[in-house]
Design an enzyme around this catalytic site. Structure first.
Site, PDB file in Angstrom:
ATOM      1  N   ARG A  59      11.594  -2.773  11.075  1.00 54.83           N
ATOM      2  CA  ARG A  59      10.687  -2.257  12.104  1.00 54.83           C
ATOM      3  C   ARG A  59      10.445  -3.316  13.166  1.00 54.83           C
ATOM      4  NH1 ARG A  59       5.777   0.023   8.597  1.00 54.83           N
ATOM      5  NH2 ARG A  59       4.637  -1.079  10.238  1.00 54.83           N
ATOM      6  N   LYS A 116       0.827  -1.210   0.000  1.00 55.57           N
ATOM      7  CA  LYS A 116       0.000   0.000   0.000  1.00 55.57           C
ATOM      8  C   LYS A 116       0.856   1.253   0.000  1.00 55.57           C
ATOM      9  CE  LYS A 116      -1.912  -0.975   3.970  1.00 55.57           C
ATOM     10  NZ  LYS A 116      -1.208  -2.257   4.220  1.00 55.57           N
ATOM     11  N   ARG A 129      11.425  -6.183   4.571  1.00 55.20           N
ATOM     12  CA  ARG A 129      11.169  -4.734   4.504  1.00 55.20           C
ATOM     13  C   ARG A 129      12.199  -3.988   5.346  1.00 55.20           C
ATOM     14  NH1 ARG A 129       5.349  -2.067   5.342  1.00 55.20           N
ATOM     15  NH2 ARG A 129       5.291  -3.233   7.298  1.00 55.20           N
ATOM     16  N   ARG A 136      -9.099   1.360   8.878  1.00 56.89           N
ATOM     17  CA  ARG A 136      -8.722  -0.022   9.162  1.00 56.89           C
ATOM     18  C   ARG A 136      -9.807  -0.755   9.926  1.00 56.89           C
ATOM     19  NH1 ARG A 136      -2.778   0.720   8.994  1.00 56.89           N
ATOM     20  NH2 ARG A 136      -1.795  -1.325   8.974  1.00 56.89           N
ATOM     21  N   ARG A 162      -0.516  -9.263  13.334  1.00 56.83           N
ATOM     22  CA  ARG A 162      -1.071  -8.192  12.490  1.00 56.83           C
ATOM     23  C   ARG A 162      -1.938  -8.761  11.385  1.00 56.83           C
ATOM     24  NH1 ARG A 162       4.116  -5.102  10.870  1.00 56.83           N
ATOM     25  NH2 ARG A 162       2.694  -3.715   9.756  1.00 56.83           N
TER      26      ARG A 162
HETATM   27  P1  ADP Z   1       2.272  -1.809   3.211  1.00 57.35           P
HETATM   28  O1  ADP Z   1       2.305  -0.310   3.187  1.00 57.35           O
HETATM   29  O2  ADP Z   1       1.042  -2.373   2.565  1.00 57.35           O
HETATM   30  O3  ADP Z   1       2.490  -2.366   4.566  1.00 57.35           O
HETATM   31  P2  ADP Z   1       4.849  -1.638   1.810  1.00 57.35           P
HETATM   32  O4  ADP Z   1       4.558  -0.729   0.682  1.00 57.35           O
HETATM   33  O5  ADP Z   1       5.641  -1.117   2.934  1.00 57.35           O
HETATM   34  O6  ADP Z   1       3.482  -2.336   2.330  1.00 57.35           O
HETATM   35  O7  ADP Z   1       5.563  -2.949   1.212  1.00 57.35           O
HETATM   36  C1  ADP Z   1       5.928  -4.041   2.057  1.00 57.35           C
HETATM   37  C2  ADP Z   1       7.281  -4.589   1.627  1.00 57.35           C
HETATM   38  O8  ADP Z   1       7.189  -5.196   0.331  1.00 57.35           O
HETATM   39  C3  ADP Z   1       8.369  -3.517   1.482  1.00 57.35           C
HETATM   40  O9  ADP Z   1       9.595  -4.106   1.826  1.00 57.35           O
HETATM   41  C4  ADP Z   1       8.330  -3.152  -0.005  1.00 57.35           C
HETATM   42  O10 ADP Z   1       9.593  -2.665  -0.442  1.00 57.35           O
HETATM   43  C5  ADP Z   1       8.006  -4.504  -0.623  1.00 57.35           C
HETATM   44  N1  ADP Z   1       7.176  -4.415  -1.839  1.00 57.35           N
HETATM   45  C6  ADP Z   1       6.211  -3.509  -2.124  1.00 57.35           C
HETATM   46  N2  ADP Z   1       5.636  -3.772  -3.326  1.00 57.35           N
HETATM   47  C7  ADP Z   1       6.256  -4.875  -3.804  1.00 57.35           C
HETATM   48  C8  ADP Z   1       6.111  -5.644  -5.017  1.00 57.35           C
HETATM   49  N3  ADP Z   1       5.190  -5.337  -5.934  1.00 57.35           N
HETATM   50  N4  ADP Z   1       6.917  -6.721  -5.168  1.00 57.35           N
HETATM   51  C9  ADP Z   1       7.816  -7.055  -4.219  1.00 57.35           C
HETATM   52  N5  ADP Z   1       8.021  -6.369  -3.063  1.00 57.35           N
HETATM   53  C10 ADP Z   1       7.252  -5.286  -2.857  1.00 57.35           C
HETATM   54  P1  ADP Z   2       1.674  -1.501   7.380  1.00 58.67           P
HETATM   55  O1  ADP Z   2       2.063  -0.502   6.342  1.00 58.67           O
HETATM   56  O2  ADP Z   2       2.674  -2.592   7.478  1.00 58.67           O
HETATM   57  O3  ADP Z   2       0.296  -2.034   7.198  1.00 58.67           O
HETATM   58  P2  ADP Z   2       1.317   0.748   9.071  1.00 58.67           P
HETATM   59  O4  ADP Z   2       2.526   1.573   9.016  1.00 58.67           O
HETATM   60  O5  ADP Z   2       0.161   1.136   8.209  1.00 58.67           O
HETATM   61  O6  ADP Z   2       1.719  -0.758   8.750  1.00 58.67           O
HETATM   62  O7  ADP Z   2       0.776   0.625  10.550  1.00 58.67           O
HETATM   63  C1  ADP Z   2       1.622   0.237  11.601  1.00 58.67           C
HETATM   64  C2  ADP Z   2       0.792   0.113  12.877  1.00 58.67           C
HETATM   65  O8  ADP Z   2       0.229   1.394  13.211  1.00 58.67           O
HETATM   66  C3  ADP Z   2      -0.392  -0.823  12.786  1.00 58.67           C
HETATM   67  O9  ADP Z   2      -0.055  -2.173  13.021  1.00 58.67           O
HETATM   68  C4  ADP Z   2      -1.301  -0.251  13.886  1.00 58.67           C
HETATM   69  O10 ADP Z   2      -0.855  -0.625  15.168  1.00 58.67           O
HETATM   70  C5  ADP Z   2      -1.078   1.238  13.750  1.00 58.67           C
HETATM   71  N1  ADP Z   2      -2.043   1.866  12.821  1.00 58.67           N
HETATM   72  C6  ADP Z   2      -1.778   2.442  11.633  1.00 58.67           C
HETATM   73  N2  ADP Z   2      -2.900   2.913  11.063  1.00 58.67           N
HETATM   74  C7  ADP Z   2      -3.912   2.612  11.926  1.00 58.67           C
HETATM   75  C8  ADP Z   2      -5.333   2.809  11.910  1.00 58.67           C
HETATM   76  N3  ADP Z   2      -5.958   3.404  10.874  1.00 58.67           N
HETATM   77  N4  ADP Z   2      -6.038   2.370  12.975  1.00 58.67           N
HETATM   78  C9  ADP Z   2      -5.450   1.775  14.012  1.00 58.67           C
HETATM   79  N5  ADP Z   2      -4.134   1.534  14.086  1.00 58.67           N
HETATM   80  C10 ADP Z   2      -3.364   1.952  13.058  1.00 58.67           C
END
Ligand code: ADP
Ligand code: ADP
Ligand code: ZN
Length: 214
Positions: free
Chosen positions: A160, A13, A127, A88, A171
């Protein structure tokens, strides 16, 4: 253009949201980044949020909703915004719908980046995040140019705390219980679009742009 990114933790995302925000010159609003900035700065909100984040749990809606409602009413959001990691929960989605309704607006798209659980653990383990500028990398698929150093700002990139395997499982189950129902919620609103998030980053982006510009 007002866009919501849906998808499991690690689906990509944030990676996609940043590119969308750049392309359309609209703000990328990540609640995770906002919470991490608060933790880094030692604010009250940061202290409260950290207790939940470290356990892989969601931060309560009371601490999350107002923050986003304030943010999307700032001047830089007039041409739209990309929400990444919000909503969320169903109550968060309802709060967003109601706040926009009050100003006669609505979201345009909810883009679900679909990645099966099997792929997620690998994505998260690889990541690396820059806690200074919010950039994310992957040690195999999207590496930094210099190992361990953010391309954008030169700070150190780290695994992280909540990307360790124990917390990732938690999660994922929280995602299935509390966030996945939003897919139906936005399908019912008629704005849900899905993309195959297992594809290469550029292909996922191209698919999203095709949806937004159809
Ligand atoms: P989210 O915001 O949904 O948690 P991220 O954008 O941080 O996810 O992506 C999660 C991990 O996967 C990161 O290490 C990112 O660099 C990697 N990643 C993102 N998109 C892709 C893809 N299309 N193919 C492989 N790895 C990806
Ligand atoms: P990811 O990109 O891997 O999905 P985020 O950076 O979006 O992770 O979120 C990290 C953490 O921050 C989540 O696991 C949660 O604890 C908290 N968080 C982020 N956004 C929200 C939300 N909209 N509501 C509740 N908790 C949140
Ligand atoms: Zn950086």
């Amino acid at each position: 253009m007002k866009i919501i990114m849906l998808g499991a933790p690690g689906a990509g995302k944030g990676t996609q949201a940043k590119q969308i925000a750049d392309k359309y010159s609209i703000p990328h609003i990540s609640t995770g980044d906002i919470f991490r900035a608060n933790i880094k700065n030692g604010t009250e909100l940061g202290k409260k949020a950290k207790q939940f984040m470290d356990q892989g749990l969601l931060v309560p809606d009371e601490l999350t909703c107002d923050l986003v409602m304030d943010r999307i009413q700032q001047d830089d959001c007039v041409n739209g915004f990309v929400l990444d990691g919000f909503p969320r929960t169903i109550p968060q989605a309802e709060a967003l719908t109601a706040a926009l309704d009050n100003i006669n607006q609505k979201m345009d798209f909810a883009v679900d980046v679909d990645v099966p659980d099997e792929n997620i653990v690998n994505r998260m383990g690889g990541r690396r995040a820059c806690l200074s500028c919010g950039a994310t990398y992957h040690i195999v698929s999207i590496p930094t140019k210099v190992e361990g150093i953010c391309d954008r700002c030169g700070s150190e990139v780290v695994l992280r705390e909540d990307d360790k395997p124990e917390t990732v499982q938690k999660r994922l189950s929280v995602y299935h219980e509390q966030t996945q129902p939003l897919i139906d919620y936005y399908n019912n609103q008629g704005i849900l679009k899905s993309v195959d998030g297992t594809q290469a980053m550029d292909k996922v982006f191209a698919d999203i742009i095709a949806i937004l510009e159809k």
